[in-house]
Design a protein around this motif. Sequence first.
Motif, short mmCIF file in Angstrom:
data_model
loop_
_atom_site.label_atom_id
_atom_site.label_comp_id
_atom_site.label_asym_id
_atom_site.label_seq_id
_atom_site.Cartn_x
_atom_site.Cartn_y
_atom_site.Cartn_z
N ALA A 151 -13.69 -12.46 13.40
CA ALA A 151 -12.89 -11.97 14.53
C ALA A 151 -12.19 -13.07 15.31
O ALA A 151 -11.39 -12.78 16.20
N SER A 152 -12.48 -14.33 15.03
CA SER A 152 -11.76 -15.40 15.70
C SER A 152 -11.57 -16.57 14.75
O SER A 152 -12.42 -16.85 13.91
N MET A 153 -10.44 -17.24 14.90
CA MET A 153 -10.15 -18.47 14.18
C MET A 153 -9.26 -19.31 15.06
O MET A 153 -8.24 -18.83 15.56
N MET A 154 -9.65 -20.56 15.32
CA MET A 154 -8.89 -21.41 16.22
C MET A 154 -8.69 -22.79 15.60
O MET A 154 -9.57 -23.30 14.91
N CYS A 155 -7.54 -23.35 15.85
CA CYS A 155 -7.24 -24.73 15.47
C CYS A 155 -6.64 -25.44 16.67
O CYS A 155 -5.48 -25.22 17.02
N GLU A 156 -7.47 -26.23 17.33
CA GLU A 156 -7.04 -26.96 18.54
C GLU A 156 -6.50 -26.01 19.60
O GLU A 156 -5.55 -26.33 20.32
N ALA A 157 -7.08 -24.83 19.71
CA ALA A 157 -6.65 -23.85 20.70
C ALA A 157 -7.56 -23.90 21.92
O ALA A 157 -8.69 -24.37 21.85
N PHE A 158 -7.07 -23.38 23.05
CA PHE A 158 -7.86 -23.32 24.28
C PHE A 158 -8.51 -24.68 24.57
O PHE A 158 -9.74 -24.80 24.64
N ALA A 159 -7.70 -25.67 24.71
CA ALA A 159 -8.14 -27.03 25.07
C ALA A 159 -8.96 -27.69 23.95
O ALA A 159 -9.92 -28.41 24.20
N GLY A 160 -8.58 -27.42 22.71
CA GLY A 160 -9.16 -28.18 21.61
C GLY A 160 -10.22 -27.49 20.79
O GLY A 160 -10.88 -28.14 19.97
N ASN A 161 -10.40 -26.17 20.93
CA ASN A 161 -11.40 -25.47 20.11
C ASN A 161 -10.90 -25.29 18.68
O ASN A 161 -9.79 -24.84 18.44
N THR A 162 -11.78 -25.63 17.72
CA THR A 162 -11.44 -25.51 16.31
C THR A 162 -12.59 -24.82 15.58
O THR A 162 -13.76 -25.10 15.83
#
Length: 219
Positions: A188-199
């Motif tokens: 349900a979630s995938m991040m790459c350097e999002a929201f201040a650096g969440n990966t």
Amino acid sequence: MGSATPIDADPIVLSPHKAGSLYIGSVSGMTSTFEGGAVLLSDVPIIAAAVNIAGDAAGYPRPLYSGFDPAQASAEFLIPTVLYEKFDTNSLVSIQNVESTAIDATLRVYEAGNPTPAFEATYAIPAQSAELVPATSMGLASGFSGSATISATGKVVAAAQETDNNGRGAKAFEGLAADAGATQIYMASMMCEAFAGNTSYYAIQNAGGSIANVEIDFY
């Protein structure tokens, strides 16, 4: 490991949709070095989460995992990630017997890409109790990253906790029954350097008996 003889806490009365909590240190008869599991019984449906708290003021944040209902128990269980001195992190695997009699549970830990277990041990677990196995006791090579399987003579549930050696990072998650695997999984979630650096990082475990070819699409 705990025992088949329970230590009973005082009952908790909850209004509809109300939450409550219990600090294990307040339970009469609880020893200061207790290692085991717990069973929650109610006359109406409930859900629960385990919250683990570090013992010193400079410890890690509170890792949480959800409790299991009996239908989620299985004689074959999977833990998708086990670490030893990897990312400066160590794992703790917990296995709970949900049967009314003692069982044997075999824990096998595999290094990523290697079909031969790097660690294998069988534990006699009393009825309803649990065995907690730290990665530091498994004799794994430093920098180990892999997964674990649990095969038991009765039904079990299992969870894992990861804590940083020198930092304040801590995570916990539920294992899954081997038959809970599927050929299509939604994350349900995938991040790459999002929201201040969440990966994001995905730990993927083959739940089948043959080689798995896994395709990942990001949307």
